[in-house]
Design an enzyme around this catalytic site. Structure first.
Site, short mmCIF file in Angstrom:
data_model
loop_
_atom_site.label_atom_id
_atom_site.label_comp_id
_atom_site.label_asym_id
_atom_site.label_seq_id
_atom_site.Cartn_x
_atom_site.Cartn_y
_atom_site.Cartn_z
N HIS A 91 -42.85 50.25 -85.07
CA HIS A 91 -43.30 48.86 -85.13
C HIS A 91 -44.82 48.83 -85.19
O HIS A 91 -45.49 49.52 -84.42
CB HIS A 91 -42.82 48.08 -83.92
CG HIS A 91 -43.31 46.65 -83.90
ND1 HIS A 91 -42.82 45.70 -84.76
CD2 HIS A 91 -44.29 46.05 -83.18
CE1 HIS A 91 -43.44 44.55 -84.54
NE2 HIS A 91 -44.34 44.74 -83.60
N SER A 92 -45.38 48.02 -86.09
CA SER A 92 -46.82 47.85 -86.24
C SER A 92 -47.46 49.22 -86.48
O SER A 92 -47.10 49.90 -87.43
CB SER A 92 -47.39 47.13 -85.01
OG SER A 92 -48.66 46.58 -85.27
N MET A 93 -48.39 49.67 -85.63
CA MET A 93 -48.96 51.00 -85.83
C MET A 93 -47.87 52.06 -85.93
O MET A 93 -48.00 53.03 -86.70
CB MET A 93 -49.92 51.35 -84.70
CG MET A 93 -50.53 52.74 -84.83
SD MET A 93 -51.51 53.29 -83.40
CE MET A 93 -50.20 53.73 -82.26
N ALA A 95 -45.09 51.88 -87.35
CA ALA A 95 -44.57 51.94 -88.72
C ALA A 95 -45.43 52.86 -89.58
O ALA A 95 -44.92 53.65 -90.38
CB ALA A 95 -44.53 50.54 -89.33
N SER A 119 -41.25 47.86 -88.98
CA SER A 119 -41.37 46.43 -88.72
C SER A 119 -42.81 46.08 -88.41
O SER A 119 -43.57 46.88 -87.85
CB SER A 119 -40.46 46.00 -87.56
OG SER A 119 -40.90 46.53 -86.33
#
Length: 254
Positions: A91-93, A95, A119
């Site tokens: 998720h975020s970083m 990803a 995501s």
């Protein structure tokens, strides 16, 4: 077990699960984000949270502030655990880390993940969704993170906790900003993309652009919520992940 991966209490005895899910955290995050996932996703999937240096039980270790050496270290340290069928989630970083690790491993001929699930992050050929951290003083960074839901309200009441958290977040944002991209080919595995319909950092176009990085398809799903609600209130995300991961597990078990 390498310092990078942890098993939750619910994960005991699940080494026989046919699929491993390696979960990479957002900026400033730790492995505790994924402690409840084993109960939701087992028994066909074993959850392996990835704990980066400089946080939680690794808080005394030096943090990375550049992407390339962090990915190289992840590749070396996780290699022995990636011989079994596995999927990456970030998720975020996280990803970005999951994608760059998969890309590096594919480039050197190592076994790629069965799928990449990301995501809350723009496709890697696009600019990082967060502004350069060097342009933000502590007050501005706190405001940004609070607006995004990335700083729980209780932490703002404890200056010592906040003082410990901000340097970790700053270094993680430097990791994201140091991504220079590359000319490596698209991944041979599907990429499944999730996003929040109220995420101020990334929109559906940013997420759809991930399709350029795979030759195996995938889909984009927009769920209700902002940038962090997919992890803070993960029930709907887990409802989507459960059948998706079960499918990959059954494919490799057959």
């Amino acid at each position: 077990m390498t310092a990078y991966v942890e098993r939750t209490a619910d994960g005991a005895g699940l080494d026989s699960a046919p699929l491993r899910l390696f979960c990479f955290p957002h900026a400033g995050g730790g492995s505790s984000l994924y402690r409840t996932w084993q109960r939701a996703l087992g028994p066909h999937t074993s959850v392996w949270p990835v704990l980066l240096p400089g946080r939680e039980r690794r808080n005394r270790e030096a943090r990375f502030d550049e992407l390339e050496p962090l990915i190289a270290d992840l590749d070396a340290q996780l290699d022995e655990y990636l011989t079994e069928p596995h999927v990456f989630f970030g998720h975020s970083m996280g990803a970005l880390l999951a994608y760059r690790l998969a890309s590096r491993r594919h480039g050197r001929g190592a076994t790629p993940p069965a799928a990449l699930i990301v995501s809350g992050y723009s496709a890697p050929h696009l600019p990082p969704p967060l502004p350069p951290v060097e342009a933000l003083d502590d007050a501005a960074l706190i405001r940004l993170l609070t607006d995004l839901g990335g700083l729980p309200a209780p932490i703002l009441e404890f200056p010592a906790l906040l003082a410990d958290a901000l340097p970790v977040i700053r270094d993680d944002l430097r990791v994201c900003a140091s991504d220079r991209g590359d000319d490596r080919p698209p991944l041979p595995c599907p990429i499944h993309v999730f996003g929040g319909d109220a995420d101020p950092l990334v929109d559906e176009l940013d997420l759809t652009a991930w399709r350029e990085h795979t030759t195996a398809g995938g889909e984009v799903r927009i769920l209700p919520g902002d940038h962090f609600s997919l992890l803070d209130r993960p029930d709907e995300l887990l409802d989507h992940l459960r059948p998706l991961l079960r499918g990959y597990a059954l494919h490799h078990f057959a």
